[in-house]
Design a protein around this motif. Structure first.
Motif, PDB file in Angstrom:
ATOM      1  N   SER A   1       0.832  -1.199   0.000  1.00 46.76           N
ATOM      2  CA  SER A   1       0.000   0.000   0.000  1.00 46.76           C
ATOM      3  C   SER A   1       0.862   1.243   0.000  1.00 46.76           C
ATOM      4  O   SER A   1       2.021   1.210   0.361  1.00 46.76           O
ATOM      5  N   THR A   2       0.240   2.326  -0.404  1.00 43.06           N
ATOM      6  CA  THR A   2       0.928   3.614  -0.439  1.00 43.06           C
ATOM      7  C   THR A   2       0.175   4.589   0.443  1.00 43.06           C
ATOM      8  O   THR A   2      -1.035   4.707   0.352  1.00 43.06           O
ATOM      9  N   HIS A   3       0.905   5.268   1.285  1.00 41.48           N
ATOM     10  CA  HIS A   3       0.287   6.228   2.197  1.00 41.48           C
ATOM     11  C   HIS A   3       0.707   7.623   1.793  1.00 41.48           C
ATOM     12  O   HIS A   3       1.875   7.906   1.620  1.00 41.48           O
ATOM     13  N   VAL A   4      -0.284   8.475   1.558  1.00 43.43           N
ATOM     14  CA  VAL A   4       0.016   9.860   1.184  1.00 43.43           C
ATOM     15  C   VAL A   4      -0.631  10.819   2.156  1.00 43.43           C
ATOM     16  O   VAL A   4      -1.722  10.578   2.635  1.00 43.43           O
ATOM     17  N   GLU A   5       0.049  11.885   2.416  1.00 41.97           N
ATOM     18  CA  GLU A   5      -0.497  12.872   3.325  1.00 41.97           C
ATOM     19  C   GLU A   5      -0.384  14.253   2.724  1.00 41.97           C
ATOM     20  O   GLU A   5       0.475  14.527   1.902  1.00 41.97           O
ATOM     21  N   ILE A   6      -1.288  15.115   3.156  1.00 38.82           N
ATOM     22  CA  ILE A   6      -1.212  16.527   2.766  1.00 38.82           C
ATOM     23  C   ILE A   6      -1.001  17.333   4.032  1.00 38.82           C
ATOM     24  O   ILE A   6      -1.774  17.227   4.987  1.00 38.82           O
ATOM     25  N   ASN A   7       0.078  18.064   4.037  1.00 36.40           N
ATOM     26  CA  ASN A   7       0.359  18.829   5.239  1.00 36.40           C
ATOM     27  C   ASN A   7      -0.382  20.164   5.211  1.00 36.40           C
ATOM     28  O   ASN A   7      -1.149  20.443   4.300  1.00 36.40           O
ATOM     29  N   HIS A   8      -0.120  21.004   6.189  1.00 35.14           N
ATOM     30  CA  HIS A   8      -0.853  22.263   6.303  1.00 35.14           C
ATOM     31  C   HIS A   8      -0.556  23.209   5.142  1.00 35.14           C
ATOM     32  O   HIS A   8      -1.313  24.135   4.872  1.00 35.14           O
ATOM     33  N   LYS A   9       0.542  22.962   4.428  1.00 31.48           N
ATOM     34  CA  LYS A   9       0.870  23.794   3.269  1.00 31.48           C
ATOM     35  C   LYS A   9       0.305  23.208   1.979  1.00 31.48           C
ATOM     36  O   LYS A   9       0.472  23.774   0.912  1.00 31.48           O
ATOM     37  N   GLY A  10      -0.327  22.041   2.116  1.00 28.74           N
ATOM     38  CA  GLY A  10      -0.927  21.433   0.934  1.00 28.74           C
ATOM     39  C   GLY A  10       0.044  20.621   0.113  1.00 28.74           C
ATOM     40  O   GLY A  10      -0.264  20.208  -0.992  1.00 28.74           O
ATOM     41  N   ALA A  11       1.245  20.381   0.606  1.00 31.90           N
ATOM     42  CA  ALA A  11       2.227  19.636  -0.170  1.00 31.90           C
ATOM     43  C   ALA A  11       1.976  18.145  -0.056  1.00 31.90           C
ATOM     44  O   ALA A  11       1.708  17.637   1.017  1.00 31.90           O
ATOM     45  N   VAL A  12       2.070  17.467  -1.180  1.00 28.15           N
ATOM     46  CA  VAL A  12       1.906  16.020  -1.155  1.00 28.15           C
ATOM     47  C   VAL A  12       3.183  15.398  -0.613  1.00 28.15           C
ATOM     48  O   VAL A  12       4.274  15.670  -1.087  1.00 28.15           O
ATOM     49  N   GLN A  13       3.041  14.547   0.416  1.00 22.55           N
ATOM     50  CA  GLN A  13       4.186  13.910   1.025  1.00 22.55           C
ATOM     51  C   GLN A  13       4.110  12.416   0.784  1.00 22.55           C
ATOM     52  O   GLN A  13       3.090  11.794   1.028  1.00 22.55           O
ATOM     53  N   LYS A  14       5.206  11.825   0.330  1.00 23.73           N
ATOM     54  CA  LYS A  14       5.240  10.409   0.063  1.00 23.73           C
ATOM     55  C   LYS A  14       6.116   9.718   1.095  1.00 23.73           C
ATOM     56  O   LYS A  14       7.125  10.256   1.532  1.00 23.73           O
ATOM     57  N   THR A  15       5.732   8.494   1.480  1.00 24.29           N
ATOM     58  CA  THR A  15       6.510   7.775   2.476  1.00 24.29           C
ATOM     59  C   THR A  15       7.915   7.526   1.983  1.00 24.29           C
ATOM     60  O   THR A  15       8.886   7.717   2.696  1.00 24.29           O
ATOM     61  N   ILE A  16       8.045   7.075   0.739  1.00 22.68           N
ATOM     62  CA  ILE A  16       9.353   6.894   0.126  1.00 22.68           C
ATOM     63  C   ILE A  16       9.317   7.551  -1.240  1.00 22.68           C
ATOM     64  O   ILE A  16       8.481   7.223  -2.064  1.00 22.68           O
ATOM     65  N   GLU A  17      10.199   8.489  -1.503  1.00 22.44           N
ATOM     66  CA  GLU A  17      10.200   9.216  -2.769  1.00 22.44           C
ATOM     67  C   GLU A  17      10.408   8.249  -3.923  1.00 22.44           C
ATOM     68  O   GLU A  17      11.296   7.399  -3.879  1.00 22.44           O
ATOM     69  N   ASN A  18       9.564   8.390  -4.951  1.00 20.84           N
ATOM     70  CA  ASN A  18       9.651   7.636  -6.187  1.00 20.84           C
ATOM     71  C   ASN A  18       9.324   6.161  -6.040  1.00 20.84           C
ATOM     72  O   ASN A  18       9.523   5.384  -6.954  1.00 20.84           O
ATOM     73  N   THR A  19       8.878   5.711  -4.910  1.00 22.20           N
ATOM     74  CA  THR A  19       8.601   4.291  -4.746  1.00 22.20           C
ATOM     75  C   THR A  19       7.360   4.113  -3.913  1.00 22.20           C
ATOM     76  O   THR A  19       6.516   4.990  -3.847  1.00 22.20           O
ATOM     77  N   VAL A  20       7.182   2.956  -3.279  1.00 25.62           N
ATOM     78  CA  VAL A  20       5.963   2.654  -2.552  1.00 25.62           C
ATOM     79  C   VAL A  20       6.283   2.283  -1.110  1.00 25.62           C
ATOM     80  O   VAL A  20       7.372   1.834  -0.791  1.00 25.62           O
ATOM     81  N   SER A  21       5.306   2.466  -0.263  1.00 26.65           N
ATOM     82  CA  SER A  21       5.480   2.192   1.149  1.00 26.65           C
ATOM     83  C   SER A  21       5.775   0.720   1.377  1.00 26.65           C
ATOM     84  O   SER A  21       5.178  -0.155   0.755  1.00 26.65           O
ATOM     85  N   GLY A  22       6.694   0.434   2.270  1.00 26.99           N
ATOM     86  CA  GLY A  22       7.018  -0.940   2.609  1.00 26.99           C
ATOM     87  C   GLY A  22       8.057  -1.564   1.694  1.00 26.99           C
ATOM     88  O   GLY A  22       8.411  -2.729   1.862  1.00 26.99           O
ATOM     89  N   VAL A  23       8.556  -0.828   0.719  1.00 23.95           N
ATOM     90  CA  VAL A  23       9.563  -1.348  -0.204  1.00 23.95           C
ATOM     91  C   VAL A  23      10.839  -0.521  -0.047  1.00 23.95           C
ATOM     92  O   VAL A  23      10.807   0.705  -0.140  1.00 23.95           O
ATOM     93  N   SER A  24      11.934  -1.200   0.185  1.00 27.42           N
ATOM     94  CA  SER A  24      13.192  -0.481   0.388  1.00 27.42           C
ATOM     95  C   SER A  24      13.688   0.099  -0.926  1.00 27.42           C
ATOM     96  O   SER A  24      13.340  -0.388  -2.015  1.00 27.42           O
ATOM     97  N   ASP A  25      14.502   1.135  -0.804  1.00 24.04           N
ATOM     98  CA  ASP A  25      15.102   1.714  -2.010  1.00 24.04           C
ATOM     99  C   ASP A  25      15.932   0.674  -2.756  1.00 24.04           C
ATOM    100  O   ASP A  25      15.960   0.655  -3.985  1.00 24.04           O
ATOM    101  N   ARG A  26      16.589  -0.181  -2.021  1.00 25.57           N
ATOM    102  CA  ARG A  26      17.435  -1.208  -2.654  1.00 25.57           C
ATOM    103  C   ARG A  26      16.601  -2.168  -3.502  1.00 25.57           C
ATOM    104  O   ARG A  26      16.964  -2.491  -4.637  1.00 25.57           O
ATOM    105  N   GLU A  27      15.466  -2.597  -2.957  1.00 27.64           N
ATOM    106  CA  GLU A  27      14.592  -3.509  -3.686  1.00 27.64           C
ATOM    107  C   GLU A  27      13.982  -2.816  -4.903  1.00 27.64           C
ATOM    108  O   GLU A  27      13.892  -3.395  -5.992  1.00 27.64           O
TER     109      GLU A  27
END
Length: 501
Positions: free
Chosen positions: A12-38
């Motif tokens: 799954s992918t978790h996204v949040e919007i902070n008070h400035k409205g910026a989209v925040q990703k758990t891991i940039e360019n990838t998906v939650s629960g998956v390491s950058d190495r993988e």
């Protein structure tokens, strides 16, 4: 702070919007629960299957369309009796079918699938290339170049769109750079190959310039036949990926985030909506991308079609001129890969492209500024310009593919961009006139002017996108008026979409 979580068979992918409205990703360019190495391991696995065959296809296409310049300095115009601007018209005619059929070609790619479409058009242009070697007059060469443009039209816009189906936005430019580097390699290879083939002059009673078309055309047909086994359609149907790897890659391509671009699958309903095709034609971005691409296209075709003649005009024989093109293209290849790598690493598309435009402008200023003809400065100017020209094109294409959404709009928009921009090649075909040799000052000045226009357009586009992103950040709460499906359908017009800079 509000959040949204997407359900999927994969991670799954978790996204949040902070008070400035910026989209925040758990891991940039990838998906939650998956390491950058993988994640990088999966991308490398895709790289090994996708990039080499695309690079070969594009290398051969650029080799075939540009070989006429090598054939010309080996005596083609003399044999065919070309006079005045006839040679230039043979260059120009290539671009009309090439440009006007590109949007249709990308729609055919969507319908017929890449594994059928890309090798098939390659077989077609390989046959045309081979038959160019038997032309006997101006009319025959004109017809051959027309059909070469018609059959090659589907390749480059198809490749650029195809890359967007396999790689997320942040990883696209380096891969496009690797493919487009093959174009600069084609320039170097073309010079060396033409030098070697010229030694076959007279074998079988055939002139050396004809052997260039025969051998390069046959090579293309053989490579095309083999490529049917190596081109894949899309990640969802790729047998070299496990189901888990497919899920991870598909989520990275379309993580159901608020920044979502489109369904990555070719056959999706999303790809068939005609309203998106109309949107691509009317979108403000389209015209900026067209002007940006025009500026670079003028330069790349001026260089690829006339560099052998320019160098020969510096006082060298035809054979030595062929060899002296190699260092120029070798440096351009290195520059293309270097810029593509760091543009992806830093996430800065526009600024690197502006820098490339700067190199083009500087190179041509060096070529035209001296009041008298200085061969060394002309060669140096072409050298510097080439190092800006070749990395600029993957930068522009990565930027446009990142900023058009959804898929149907991206496919048509990129085809329009390349179709319009490629008409810069038609213009550049007439910049360098025989009577202007050896300095070709008029041609250099015209390329410089269009590169300057492209530079100003690129800077303007960057500033507009930056302002729009800031506006959407300030109005981030508007996101909650839409469902995820509606946001996908809106594509780059969605309030959650952020333009790549």
């Amino acid at each position: 702070m509000a959040s949204q979580k997407a359900d999927s068979d994969g991670p799954s992918t978790h996204v949040e919007i902070n008070h400035k409205g910026a989209v925040q990703k758990t891991i940039e360019n990838t998906v939650s629960g998956v390491s950058d190495r993988e994640y990088n391991r999966i991308l490398r696995k895709v790289d090994y299957r996708v990039i080499p065959i695309l690079a070969v296809l594009y290398l051969l296409s650029f080799l075939d369309r540009g070989s006429i310049g090598n054939a010309n300095i080996q005596g083609m115009s003399d044999t065919l009796g070309l006079v005045g601007q006839q040679y230039n018209w043979c260059l120009t005619i290539f671009f009309f079918p090439y440009s006007f059929t590109e949007p249709l070609c990308n729609l055919l790619l969507v319908r017929l699938k890449p594994r059928i479409w890309l090798p098939s058009i390659m077989v077609a242009w390989g046959i045309v290339m081979t038959l160019t070697g038997i032309v006997q007059n101006y009319s025959g060469l004109l017809a051959a170049r027309f059909f070469l443009g018609l059959t090659e039209a589907g390749l480059f816009p198809g490749l650029a769109f195809y890359i967007s189906l396999w790689y997320p936005r942040a990883n696209a430019q380096f891969r496009l750079a690797l493919i487009f580097a093959s174009a600069s390699m084609a320039g170097a290879f073309s010079g060396l190959l033409a030098y070697l083939i010229s030694m076959m002059d007279g074998i079988g009673g055939i002139e050396g310039w004809r052997w260039i078309f025969f051998l390069e055309g046959i090579l293309t047909v053989v490579a095309a036949a083999a490529s049917f086994m190596f081109v894949w359609d899309e990640p969802a149907t790729a047998t070299f990926l496990t189901e888990d790897e497919k899920n991870i890659l598909l989520l990275a391509l379309n993580p159901m985030q608020l920044e979502v671009s489109a369904d990555p699958q070719l056959g999706s309903e999303q790809s068939a909506k005609w309203k998106h095709m109309k949107a691509a034609v009317l979108d403000w971005q389209t015209w900026f991308h067209c002007l940006n691409y025009w500026g670079v296209a003028c330069a790349v075709y001026a260089l690829s079609l006339f560099l052998p003649a320019i160098i020969k005009g510096l006082g060298y024989s035809a054979a030595i001129a062929q060899l002296l093109t190699i260092p120029v293209y070798a440096a351009a290849t290195i520059s293309c890969i270097f810029v593509g790598y760091f543009a992806d690493k830093t996430g800065q598309r526009s600024l690197f492209t502006v820098g490339c435009y700067g190199a083009i402008v500087v190179g041509y200023i060096i070529a035209v500024a001296p009041p008298s003809f200085m061969p060394g400065l002309t060669y140096a100017g072409c050298f510097i310009a080439a190092c800006g020209i070749y990395p600029a094109i993957p930068g522009l294409l990565a930027l446009s593919s990142n900023n058009w959404a959804p898929n149907a709009k991206r496919a048509v928009g990129m085809a329009i961009q390349m179709g319009f921009g490629t008409m810069g090649g038609a213009a550049a075909s007439n910049f360098y006139r025989t009577e202007d040799a050896p300095r070709y000052r008029l041609g250099h000045i015209l390329v410089l002017v269009f590169a300057g226009i492209g530079l100003l357009t690129m800077i303007s586009y960057y500033l507009i996108c930056k302002r729009l992103n800031a506006k959407r950040d300030a109005e981030a709460d508007n996101v909650y008026q839409y469902t995820t499906e509606q946001l996908i359908d809106l594509g780059d017009k969605a309030p959650s979409f952020r333009y790549k800079l």
